[in-house]
Scaffold this motif. Structure first.
Motif, PDB file in Angstrom:
ATOM      1  N   CYS A 108      32.210  11.012  40.072  1.00 44.23           N
ATOM      2  CA  CYS A 108      31.769  11.656  38.959  1.00 44.23           C
ATOM      3  C   CYS A 108      30.308  12.362  39.557  1.00 44.23           C
ATOM      4  O   CYS A 108      30.213  13.643  39.379  1.00 44.23           O
ATOM      5  CB  CYS A 108      31.587  11.172  37.785  1.00 44.23           C
ATOM      6  N   ALA A 111      30.912  14.566  42.889  1.00 49.47           N
ATOM      7  CA  ALA A 111      31.516  15.952  42.613  1.00 49.47           C
ATOM      8  C   ALA A 111      30.286  16.834  41.707  1.00 49.47           C
ATOM      9  O   ALA A 111      30.429  18.158  42.002  1.00 49.47           O
ATOM     10  CB  ALA A 111      32.574  15.578  41.734  1.00 49.47           C
ATOM     11  N   GLY A 112      29.725  16.257  40.650  1.00 50.64           N
ATOM     12  CA  GLY A 112      28.674  16.703  39.902  1.00 50.64           C
ATOM     13  C   GLY A 112      27.555  17.407  41.175  1.00 50.64           C
ATOM     14  O   GLY A 112      27.074  18.581  40.749  1.00 50.64           O
ATOM     15  N   ILE A 115      28.789  20.489  42.827  1.00 53.09           N
ATOM     16  CA  ILE A 115      29.101  21.946  41.906  1.00 53.09           C
ATOM     17  C   ILE A 115      27.478  22.076  41.404  1.00 53.09           C
ATOM     18  O   ILE A 115      27.341  22.945  40.483  1.00 53.09           O
ATOM     19  CB  ILE A 115      29.861  21.713  40.822  1.00 53.09           C
ATOM     20  N   LEU A 117      25.311  20.427  39.563  1.00 55.29           N
ATOM     21  CA  LEU A 117      24.912  19.810  38.498  1.00 55.29           C
ATOM     22  C   LEU A 117      23.313  18.959  38.359  1.00 55.29           C
ATOM     23  O   LEU A 117      22.967  18.388  39.319  1.00 55.29           O
ATOM     24  CB  LEU A 117      25.835  18.981  37.601  1.00 55.29           C
ATOM     25  N   ASP A 118      22.574  19.198  37.230  1.00 56.34           N
ATOM     26  CA  ASP A 118      21.441  18.187  37.261  1.00 56.34           C
ATOM     27  C   ASP A 118      21.706  16.943  36.420  1.00 56.34           C
ATOM     28  O   ASP A 118      22.143  16.796  35.366  1.00 56.34           O
ATOM     29  CB  ASP A 118      20.468  18.887  36.568  1.00 56.34           C
ATOM     30  N   TRP A 119      21.507  15.905  37.406  1.00 57.95           N
ATOM     31  CA  TRP A 119      21.655  14.337  36.826  1.00 57.95           C
ATOM     32  C   TRP A 119      20.357  14.100  36.350  1.00 57.95           C
ATOM     33  O   TRP A 119      19.429  14.019  36.914  1.00 57.95           O
ATOM     34  CB  TRP A 119      22.475  13.519  37.800  1.00 57.95           C
ATOM     35  N   PRO A 120      20.452  13.850  34.970  1.00 52.39           N
ATOM     36  CA  PRO A 120      19.303  13.146  34.241  1.00 52.39           C
ATOM     37  C   PRO A 120      18.712  11.846  35.107  1.00 52.39           C
ATOM     38  O   PRO A 120      19.611  11.027  35.079  1.00 52.39           O
ATOM     39  CB  PRO A 120      19.412  12.955  33.053  1.00 52.39           C
ATOM     40  N   LEU A 129      26.288   6.210  34.705  1.00 51.66           N
ATOM     41  CA  LEU A 129      27.752   6.598  34.747  1.00 51.66           C
ATOM     42  C   LEU A 129      28.600   5.388  35.162  1.00 51.66           C
ATOM     43  O   LEU A 129      29.810   5.283  34.185  1.00 51.66           O
ATOM     44  CB  LEU A 129      27.960   7.262  36.066  1.00 51.66           C
TER      45      LEU A 129
END
Lengths: 157, 68
Positions: A108, A111-112, A115, A117-120, A129
């Motif tokens: 996860c 993959a994030g 693409i 994504l901003d993960w906190p 996660l």
């Protein structure tokens, strides 16, 4: 080589420590495959993978850095997600788990990243996660048991 | 060439054993990648939305599988 080992040492150590996450990830995959398909296949596959990796580094060298990072993250993350969630679902149905949680969390995350994504909390979100997938699995086990118990017994035909 | 086919089948089987489940994961990932940016989602929430969708797919698929 223009720089000595004394100068390159800290960089090598930093790169090694930075790749600890990938090390854990690879170890988890080998453990998962080993317990499903057998240790011979898992260790044989790992040995071939190390040889392929060494060959790629020897042949391509710094040209490897030209491969877009986002593409690699998305491809590896998607494969990890497919493998990890498939594994985790099987573990939930058997009321067991562990490895699938780690694989799903890594998949996860990567993959994030792929693409965009901003993960906190950046890399620390992997821990969130792991906790999230573990909580989902713990929630799913009693739900699956209740569904399985509630099923009428089919008469053999 | 049958050994190449069996290797490919084995590798494919590692990632996909239930086509519907695998497709749901890919569709959700694609939606978060391509559709979510059209909505004004606060930074940091995209990742959470990706996780929540995957967790729901897992939950739904596991419960359905348990019924069989």
């Amino acid at each position: 080589m223009s720089i000595g080992w004394a100068h390159a040492g800290p960089s090598i150590l930093a790169a090694f420590l930075a790749s600890t996450v990938e090390f854990v990830e690879a170890l988890t995959v080998v453990l998962a495959v080993g317990s499903v398909r057998g240790w011979r296949a898992a260790l044989g596959g790992s040995a071939v993978a190390v040889i392929v990796l060494l060959a790629l580094v020897a042949v391509l060298g710094t040209a490897l850095t030209r491969i877009p990072l986002a593409f690699v993250q998305l491809a590896v993350g998607t494969l990890l997600l497919l493998f990890g969630l498939r594994w985790l679902r099987k573990a939930i149905l058997r009321a067991a788990g562990g490895v699938g949680v780690l694989l799903s969390a890594f998949g996860c995350f990567w993959a994030g990243e792929g693409i965009g994504l901003d993960w906190p909390g950046a890399d620390w979100s992997i821990l969130g996660l792991i906790a999230g997938f573990l909580a989902t699995a713990l929630l799913a086990v009693p739900l699956c048991r209740a569904r399985a118990v509630g099923q009428p017994i089919r008469s053999p035909r | 060439m049958s050994w190449v086919r069996s290797i490919l089948r084995e590798v494919f089987g590692l990632f996909v054993d239930d086509a519907g489940f695998a497709l749901s994961i890919l569709v959700w990932l694609g939606a978060v990648w391509l559709v979510l940016p059209r909505f004004a989602v606060a930074p940091g929430w995209n990742g959470i939305i990706l996780f929540v969708g995957l967790a729901l797919i897992l939950l739904d698929s596991a419960v359905r599988q348990a019924r069989r």
